[in-house]
Design a protein around this motif. Structure first.
Motif, mmCIF file in Angstrom:
data_model
loop_
_atom_site.group_PDB
_atom_site.id
_atom_site.type_symbol
_atom_site.label_atom_id
_atom_site.label_comp_id
_atom_site.label_asym_id
_atom_site.label_seq_id
_atom_site.Cartn_x
_atom_site.Cartn_y
_atom_site.Cartn_z
ATOM 1 N N ASN A 56 -17.695 -43.762 8.236
ATOM 2 C CA ASN A 56 -19.053 -44.065 8.696
ATOM 3 C C ASN A 56 -19.387 -45.540 8.485
ATOM 4 O OD1 ASN A 56 -20.536 -41.675 9.762
ATOM 5 N ND2 ASN A 56 -19.932 -40.775 7.819
ATOM 6 N N ASN A 57 -18.944 -46.078 7.352
ATOM 7 C CA ASN A 57 -19.188 -47.508 7.080
ATOM 8 C C ASN A 57 -18.438 -48.382 8.087
ATOM 9 O OD1 ASN A 57 -20.855 -46.997 4.906
ATOM 10 N ND2 ASN A 57 -19.180 -47.031 3.415
ATOM 11 N N PHE A 58 -17.194 -48.019 8.376
ATOM 12 C CA PHE A 58 -16.421 -48.761 9.371
ATOM 13 C C PHE A 58 -17.133 -48.738 10.721
ATOM 14 C CE2 PHE A 58 -11.889 -50.028 8.455
ATOM 15 C CZ PHE A 58 -12.050 -50.087 7.077
ATOM 16 N N ALA A 59 -17.586 -47.547 11.132
ATOM 17 C CA ALA A 59 -18.253 -47.405 12.424
ATOM 18 C C ALA A 59 -19.519 -48.263 12.482
ATOM 19 C CB ALA A 59 -18.590 -45.946 12.677
ATOM 20 N N LYS A 60 -20.232 -48.317 11.368
ATOM 21 C CA LYS A 60 -21.473 -49.090 11.314
ATOM 22 C C LYS A 60 -21.200 -50.584 11.477
ATOM 23 C CE LYS A 60 -25.383 -50.081 8.245
ATOM 24 N NZ LYS A 60 -25.998 -49.780 6.922
ATOM 25 N N TYR A 61 -20.213 -51.088 10.728
ATOM 26 C CA TYR A 61 -19.951 -52.534 10.750
ATOM 27 C C TYR A 61 -19.179 -52.974 11.988
ATOM 28 C CZ TYR A 61 -21.700 -52.891 5.980
ATOM 29 O OH TYR A 61 -22.506 -52.873 4.879
ATOM 30 N N LEU A 62 -18.422 -52.080 12.612
ATOM 31 C CA LEU A 62 -17.662 -52.431 13.814
ATOM 32 C C LEU A 62 -18.403 -52.055 15.092
ATOM 33 C CD1 LEU A 62 -14.070 -51.295 12.710
ATOM 34 C CD2 LEU A 62 -15.020 -53.616 12.730
ATOM 35 N N ASN A 63 -19.625 -51.532 14.962
ATOM 36 C CA ASN A 63 -20.450 -51.138 16.110
ATOM 37 C C ASN A 63 -19.752 -50.081 16.980
ATOM 38 O OD1 ASN A 63 -22.657 -52.878 15.510
ATOM 39 N ND2 ASN A 63 -21.486 -54.605 16.345
ATOM 40 N N VAL A 64 -19.129 -49.125 16.320
ATOM 41 C CA VAL A 64 -18.519 -47.991 17.025
ATOM 42 C C VAL A 64 -19.536 -46.853 17.062
ATOM 43 C CG1 VAL A 64 -16.670 -46.276 16.993
ATOM 44 C CG2 VAL A 64 -16.194 -48.637 16.301
ATOM 45 N N GLN A 65 -19.878 -46.409 18.267
ATOM 46 C CA GLN A 65 -20.839 -45.311 18.395
ATOM 47 C C GLN A 65 -20.174 -43.973 18.057
ATOM 48 O OE1 GLN A 65 -22.919 -45.276 22.135
ATOM 49 N NE2 GLN A 65 -23.436 -47.459 22.067
ATOM 50 N N LEU A 66 -20.929 -43.117 17.400
ATOM 51 C CA LEU A 66 -20.401 -41.816 16.969
ATOM 52 C C LEU A 66 -21.142 -40.690 17.675
ATOM 53 C CD1 LEU A 66 -20.161 -42.449 13.099
ATOM 54 C CD2 LEU A 66 -18.364 -42.725 14.824
ATOM 55 N N ARG A 67 -20.400 -39.655 18.095
ATOM 56 C CA ARG A 67 -20.988 -38.471 18.709
ATOM 57 C C ARG A 67 -20.322 -37.225 18.105
ATOM 58 N NH1 ARG A 67 -23.565 -42.110 20.082
ATOM 59 N NH2 ARG A 67 -24.277 -42.754 22.172
ATOM 60 N N CYS A 68 -21.124 -36.234 17.837
ATOM 61 C CA CYS A 68 -20.597 -34.961 17.336
ATOM 62 C C CYS A 68 -20.882 -33.882 18.381
ATOM 63 C CB CYS A 68 -21.234 -34.583 15.992
ATOM 64 S SG CYS A 68 -20.552 -33.059 15.272
ATOM 65 N N TRP A 69 -19.829 -33.430 19.088
ATOM 66 C CA TRP A 69 -19.971 -32.442 20.161
ATOM 67 C C TRP A 69 -19.105 -31.220 19.850
ATOM 68 C CZ3 TRP A 69 -19.318 -36.010 25.100
ATOM 69 C CH2 TRP A 69 -20.457 -36.828 25.210
ATOM 70 N N LYS A 70 -19.704 -30.070 19.928
ATOM 71 C CA LYS A 70 -18.970 -28.818 19.778
ATOM 72 C C LYS A 70 -18.406 -28.406 21.132
ATOM 73 C CE LYS A 70 -20.244 -28.683 15.496
ATOM 74 N NZ LYS A 70 -19.262 -29.000 14.427
ATOM 75 N N LEU A 71 -17.217 -27.817 21.109
ATOM 76 C CA LEU A 71 -16.564 -27.392 22.352
ATOM 77 C C LEU A 71 -17.290 -26.183 22.931
ATOM 78 C CD1 LEU A 71 -14.246 -27.731 24.338
ATOM 79 C CD2 LEU A 71 -12.850 -26.269 22.871
ATOM 80 N N GLU A 72 -17.770 -26.327 24.164
ATOM 81 C CA GLU A 72 -18.481 -25.250 24.847
ATOM 82 C C GLU A 72 -17.827 -25.000 26.215
ATOM 83 O OE1 GLU A 72 -22.499 -26.555 25.010
ATOM 84 O OE2 GLU A 72 -22.850 -26.381 22.846
ATOM 85 N N ALA A 73 -18.365 -24.042 26.947
ATOM 86 C CA ALA A 73 -17.799 -23.698 28.255
ATOM 87 C C ALA A 73 -17.958 -24.864 29.231
ATOM 88 C CB ALA A 73 -18.490 -22.448 28.804
ATOM 89 N N PHE A 74 -16.948 -25.045 30.081
ATOM 90 C CA PHE A 74 -16.999 -26.093 31.094
ATOM 91 C C PHE A 74 -16.035 -25.708 32.220
ATOM 92 C CE2 PHE A 74 -13.512 -27.194 28.364
ATOM 93 C CZ PHE A 74 -12.560 -27.756 29.181
ATOM 94 N N PRO A 75 -16.207 -26.257 33.416
ATOM 95 C CA PRO A 75 -15.317 -25.915 34.539
ATOM 96 C C PRO A 75 -13.916 -26.490 34.326
ATOM 97 C CG PRO A 75 -16.833 -27.657 35.171
ATOM 98 C CD PRO A 75 -17.279 -27.179 33.819
#
Length: 414
Positions: free
Chosen positions: A339-358
């Protein structure tokens, strides 16, 4: 005169009485002494008997100690011999394993090792039958009779054949449809094996024989797709690919996103850690997708790798009109350092659960044919969906209603 006689008589009587008293007293004392001596003798005899018993016990204990020490020495000697034998066998097997690693004929060495272990187990069972409390010499003799060099050779040959059979099935799973037992392999040649691979429909992997034969082509394609989606036996690669496809689907549905390229699936090992490249009006998003078990954490090295990949993409493609943004998408937690690395390197974080998709890729080929691909089809990963009539369908019926047909060949060139 008479009084003197009376006195003398009385004195005599007293004397006699004293004599009798002393004599009876002496007898009494003798009896007491005799009784005391008898009691002492009885106690002495009892003590001697106990001492004799104790000496006997000591003798028995010493005898058994010597016996047990002899047995213990024999067992220790036997143990040392067995240990040496096992060490020698271990060294032999270790060398065989090294030979396997250095050899191209792995199945032969593996089969020989399997035969060695089988015969070793049989010999141990036979030995145990002769050493147990009630030995079974006849049964042991029967086992030893069976476990001879000829039996070992048969075991080795059988195992080697079985290894080759299993290797062929693992390399060409379509053979399961045509080969019921190992003897059928004799009729397979390179030419018809190649034909099997080209003509094999991988819906066989998800359908029973009755389902495949009784259902229409559309229904069995849909049922196979449903079973693939619901399967709990997917490889890590399949799970990762599904997650990348889901993330791509979710990005395409997002407002403002004008382009989504499934870079990781299309490039394979050459993806350089970039799974998806997406664009909107102002940004190019360099995305990495990680679908991991819930108990595992994402560490800082993954964030650093994504940041490096984004910078390399920016430099290599000379991106100047848009901002390059690294995005890390996962279903699990990140470590504090990540999390610290992401903050200082400006890496955006997303948490997505796998759901149904085509999942069905509907693509218009260069000659204008409308073809759809299922996730287990050969050309699925290399087929690109550009948006010019191409789309992802939820069901086989949806694809067919839009004029698409499934690829004629499921491996090889369309």
């Amino acid at each position: 005169m008479i009084p003197y006689l009376i006195i003398i008589g009385l004195v005599f009587v007293v004397f006699v009485l004293c004599y009798k008293y002393n004599k009876s007293s002496s007898r009494y004392n003798d009896a007491i002494e005799k009784e005391r001596r008898f009691a002492n003798k009885a106690r002495f005899d009892c003590v001697e008997k106990e001492r004799a018993t104790e000496r006997f016990r000591v003798q028995i204990v010493n005898q058994y100690e010597r016996k047990f020490k002899t047995q213990l020495d024999a067992l220790e000697k036997e143990y040392n011999i067995k240990e040496q034998e096992l060490k020698e066998e271990y060294d032999i097997r270790t060398q065989k394993m090294r030979d396997i690693l250095d050899s191209s004929n792995i199945s032969s060495f593996s089969a020989e090792m399997y035969a060695d272990i089988e015969t070793y187990v049989f010999k141990n069972e036979a030995e145990w039958l002769t050493l147990k409390n009630r030995p079974s010499y006849s049964t042991a003799a029967e086992i030893k009779k069976k476990v001879n060099e000829e039996c070992k050779v048969y075991l080795q040959q059988y195992r080697e054949m079985l290894y080759k059979y299993e290797y062929l099935l693992s390399s060409f799973p379509e053979l399961e449809t045509y080969v019921d037992n190992i003897n059928d392999l004799k009729e397979i040649t390179y030419d018809n094996l190649q034909q099997y691979g080209e003509e094999y429909d991988k819906t066989h992997n998800y359908l029973s024989k009755d389902e495949y034969e009784s259902l229409s082509e559309s229904d069995r394609n849909q049922l196979a797709l449903d079973k693939y989606v619901d399967s709990n036996n997917k490889s890590d690669w399949q799970i990762g690919r599904d997650y990348e496809l889901y993330c791509g689907y979710k990005l395409r549905e997002a407002n403002g996103i004008v382009s989504v390229i499934q870079h990781g699936i299309e490039k394979g090992l050459e993806d350089l850690g970039i799974d998806i490249i997406a664009e909107d009006g102002a940004n190019v998003y360099i995305i990495q997708c990680k679908y991991w078990s819930q108990h595992k954490e994402i560490h800082e090295k993954h964030i650093a790798q994504l940041y490096g990949s984004a910078k390399m993409y920016e430099i290599k493609n000379k991106v100047s009109s848009k901002r390059v943004v690294p995005v890390f998408i996962t279903n699990t937690e990140l470590s504090d350092m990540a999390n610290n690395f992401a903050k200082y390197l400006n890496v955006q974080l997303r948490c997505w659960k796998l759901e149904a998709f085509p999942r069905i890729k509907c693509n218009i080929s260069k000659n204008g044919e409308k073809i759809y691909h299922l996730p287990f089809d050969q050309q699925y990963d290399t087929t690109k969906i550009y948006g010019n009539g191409d789309f992802y369908a939820w069901t086989v019926k949806e694809a067919e209603n839009n004029g698409y047909r499934r690829a004629y060949r499921w491996s090889g060139i369309l």
